[in-house]
Design a protein around this motif. Structure first.
Motif, PDB file in Angstrom:
ATOM      1  N   LYS A 121     -54.237  12.943  46.005  1.00  0.00           N
ATOM      2  CA  LYS A 121     -54.471  12.573  47.472  1.00  0.00           C
ATOM      3  C   LYS A 121     -53.367  11.420  47.881  1.00  0.00           C
ATOM      4  CE  LYS A 121     -56.726  11.510  51.043  1.00  0.00           C
ATOM      5  NZ  LYS A 121     -57.002  12.522  52.260  1.00  0.00           N
ATOM      6  N   ARG A 122     -53.182  10.734  46.911  1.00  0.00           N
ATOM      7  CA  ARG A 122     -51.875   9.579  47.107  1.00  0.00           C
ATOM      8  C   ARG A 122     -50.700  10.129  47.331  1.00  0.00           C
ATOM      9  NH1 ARG A 122     -54.547   6.926  42.535  1.00  0.00           N
ATOM     10  NH2 ARG A 122     -52.800   7.661  41.322  1.00  0.00           N
ATOM     11  N   LEU A 123     -50.443  11.358  46.861  1.00  0.00           N
ATOM     12  CA  LEU A 123     -49.160  11.837  47.157  1.00  0.00           C
ATOM     13  C   LEU A 123     -49.133  12.840  48.367  1.00  0.00           C
ATOM     14  CD1 LEU A 123     -48.367  13.166  43.541  1.00  0.00           C
ATOM     15  CD2 LEU A 123     -47.275  11.396  44.655  1.00  0.00           C
ATOM     16  N   GLY A 124     -50.317  12.896  49.165  1.00  0.00           N
ATOM     17  CA  GLY A 124     -50.297  13.505  50.504  1.00  0.00           C
ATOM     18  C   GLY A 124     -50.450  15.041  50.267  1.00  0.00           C
ATOM     19  N   VAL A 125     -51.156  15.584  49.163  1.00  0.00           N
ATOM     20  CA  VAL A 125     -51.338  16.957  49.327  1.00  0.00           C
ATOM     21  C   VAL A 125     -52.202  17.600  50.509  1.00  0.00           C
ATOM     22  CG1 VAL A 125     -51.212  17.027  46.720  1.00  0.00           C
ATOM     23  CG2 VAL A 125     -53.306  16.906  47.795  1.00  0.00           C
ATOM     24  N   ASP A 126     -51.870  18.657  50.798  1.00  0.00           N
ATOM     25  CA  ASP A 126     -52.580  19.248  52.065  1.00  0.00           C
ATOM     26  C   ASP A 126     -53.609  19.988  51.508  1.00  0.00           C
ATOM     27  OD1 ASP A 126     -50.825  19.124  54.679  1.00  0.00           O
ATOM     28  OD2 ASP A 126     -49.572  19.035  52.968  1.00  0.00           O
ATOM     29  N   ALA A 127     -53.740  20.544  50.135  1.00  0.00           N
ATOM     30  CA  ALA A 127     -54.838  21.077  49.601  1.00  0.00           C
ATOM     31  C   ALA A 127     -54.410  20.992  48.014  1.00  0.00           C
ATOM     32  CB  ALA A 127     -54.904  22.436  50.076  1.00  0.00           C
ATOM     33  N   ILE A 128     -55.495  21.377  47.313  1.00  0.00           N
ATOM     34  CA  ILE A 128     -55.319  21.648  46.011  1.00  0.00           C
ATOM     35  C   ILE A 128     -55.847  23.240  45.610  1.00  0.00           C
ATOM     36  CG2 ILE A 128     -56.432  20.948  43.609  1.00  0.00           C
ATOM     37  CD1 ILE A 128     -56.685  18.118  44.637  1.00  0.00           C
ATOM     38  N   VAL A 129     -55.157  23.716  44.667  1.00  0.00           N
ATOM     39  CA  VAL A 129     -55.690  25.134  44.290  1.00  0.00           C
ATOM     40  C   VAL A 129     -56.197  24.802  42.760  1.00  0.00           C
ATOM     41  CG1 VAL A 129     -55.027  27.364  43.391  1.00  0.00           C
ATOM     42  CG2 VAL A 129     -54.047  26.442  45.740  1.00  0.00           C
ATOM     43  N   GLY A 130     -57.395  25.360  42.315  1.00  0.00           N
ATOM     44  CA  GLY A 130     -57.776  24.938  41.087  1.00  0.00           C
ATOM     45  C   GLY A 130     -59.246  24.292  41.306  1.00  0.00           C
ATOM     46  N   PRO A 131     -60.013  24.141  40.169  1.00  0.00           N
ATOM     47  CA  PRO A 131     -59.400  24.576  38.716  1.00  0.00           C
ATOM     48  C   PRO A 131     -59.898  25.791  38.460  1.00  0.00           C
ATOM     49  CG  PRO A 131     -61.664  23.357  38.931  1.00  0.00           C
ATOM     50  CD  PRO A 131     -61.283  23.348  40.386  1.00  0.00           C
TER      51      PRO A 131
END
Length: 367
Positions: free
Chosen positions: A89-99
């Motif tokens: 989140k701090r790195l500014g991701v647009d979304a996460i894939v996983g787990p």
């Protein structure tokens, strides 16, 4: 005048920042187990995501923006996974894939909801995830459908007394799977005569095998990952060479065969894809994946590629004022490697399932 110049400078700065955000890379976080037993599942998923991203980038990206993958190893530890969500989140991701496994999904869920991070899991399937509107989207069929299909199959085969081994490191999945299996099996007059937890309380695989066989079951079902499934099969075969073995869908990677060898011959399990499908889209995926990574894709790779397909499609279709979660929920059906991909109002997907058996070192589809 100074105030006006200051406000103009702030306004221009905001415009430049917005422009940078719109023109910079689209950051996709990835969280899965990438080390230790069963890490082949996470590694295969990451490889498929990299392939999908490379293909999008080769075609010019999404609205001219390139995809950047930021992977993290959850170490199968809830706290580690939660910390990765906060970091991404701090790195500014647009979304996460996983787990990849349900216990990590349970740990991540409150954090991704708190932070508002859209997360798509290719594989988690505990029934407890289904039917809730949150930031966690699931591609896979739940344990309710899968475990109950196992129960019906074993009744049809006349195997009415079974023993089960459950992996304590993924209790969210194994508990859910066991509960759904038991409900269906009991309704069909089957009997679970014993269950043994592994990877807890210093129970060795050899001890677990002996306890599973003590009550002379008709079959043993291993609700484990591929590595532990293979190890348990070896220990069981030392004591009972011919007892029918099954493994939950979680174990269904190539590592099960590679590590299990002759001990897993004849073992049955469900898979969420048909490895012998001849449709051109799937065959092209196999060709591209094999060329990039020098080995065949497994089930986590197939489901992750499908997850990337819907994620990237939603990003293309999303209106500027629309949230990504809303774009995913309202996305028109997308063609996956085997089937159309669509989320319901709760962000839940569904998969066709296929029974396979290991014969001569290969997964062979059975009726």
């Amino acid at each position: 005048m100074r105030s006006i110049r200051f406000l103009c400078a702030v306004f221009v700065g905001c415009l430049l920042l917005a422009a940078c955000e719109e023109s910079g890379p689209i950051k996709i976080g990835f969280i899965a187990g990438l080390s230790g037993p069963g890490s082949d599942a996470g590694t295969g998923a990451l490889e498929a995501l990299k392939l999908a991203a490379q293909q999008v980038n080769t075609d010019g990206g999404i609205n001219g923006r390139m995809i950047e993958i930021i992977p993290r190893d959850d170490l199968k530890t809830p706290e580690t996974a939660q910390n990765h969500v906060r970091e991404l989140k701090r790195l500014g991701v647009d979304a996460i894939v996983g787990p990849i496994i349900s216990s990590i999904g349970m740990a991540m869920l409150p954090v991704i909801n708190e932070l508002g991070v859209v997360t798509i899991s290719p594989t988690i399937s505990a029934a407890d995830f289904a039917g809730f509107r949150d930031n966690l989207f699931r591609m896979n069929t739940t344990t309710r459908e899968n475990a109950r299909a196992y129960a019906r199959r074993y009744i049809d085969l006349g195997l009415t007394r079974v023993a089960l081994a459950l992996d304590g490191q993924n209790q969210a999945f194994t508990d859910s799977w066991y509960r759904e299996f038991l409900l269906e099996f009991d309704a069909l007059d089957g009997l679970v005569i014993s269950k043994i937890w592994i990877n807890v309380n210093n129970v060795t695989h050899a001890d677990a095998a002996a306890q599973l066989l003590a009550d002379d079951p008709d079959a043993i079902v291993l609700i484990t990952n591929s590595g532990d499934g293979a190890s348990m099969a070896h220990e069981i075969r030392k004591l009972s060479p011919d007892i029918p073995l099954a493994a939950a869908e979680w174990a269904g990677s190539q590592a099960l065969i590679e590590l299990g060898g002759k001990a897993v011959e004849g073992m049955e399990l469900v898979q969420a894809y048909d490895r012998y499908d001849t449709n051109p889209r799937f065959q092209q995926f196999i060709k591209d994946y094999s060329a990039m990574f020098a080995h065949q894709p497994g089930y986590t790779a197939v489901l992750t590629y499908d997850a990337a397909t819907v994620l990237f499609a939603a990003m293309r279709a999303k209106h500027p004022e629309q949230s990504l979660a809303d774009a995913l929920t309202n996305l028109s059906p997308q063609q996956g490697l085997h089937q159309e991909l669509v989320f319901d109002a709760f962000g839940d997907g569904n998969r066709a399932i296929y029974f396979v058996a290991i014969q001569d070192g290969k997964f062979i589809r059975v009726n």
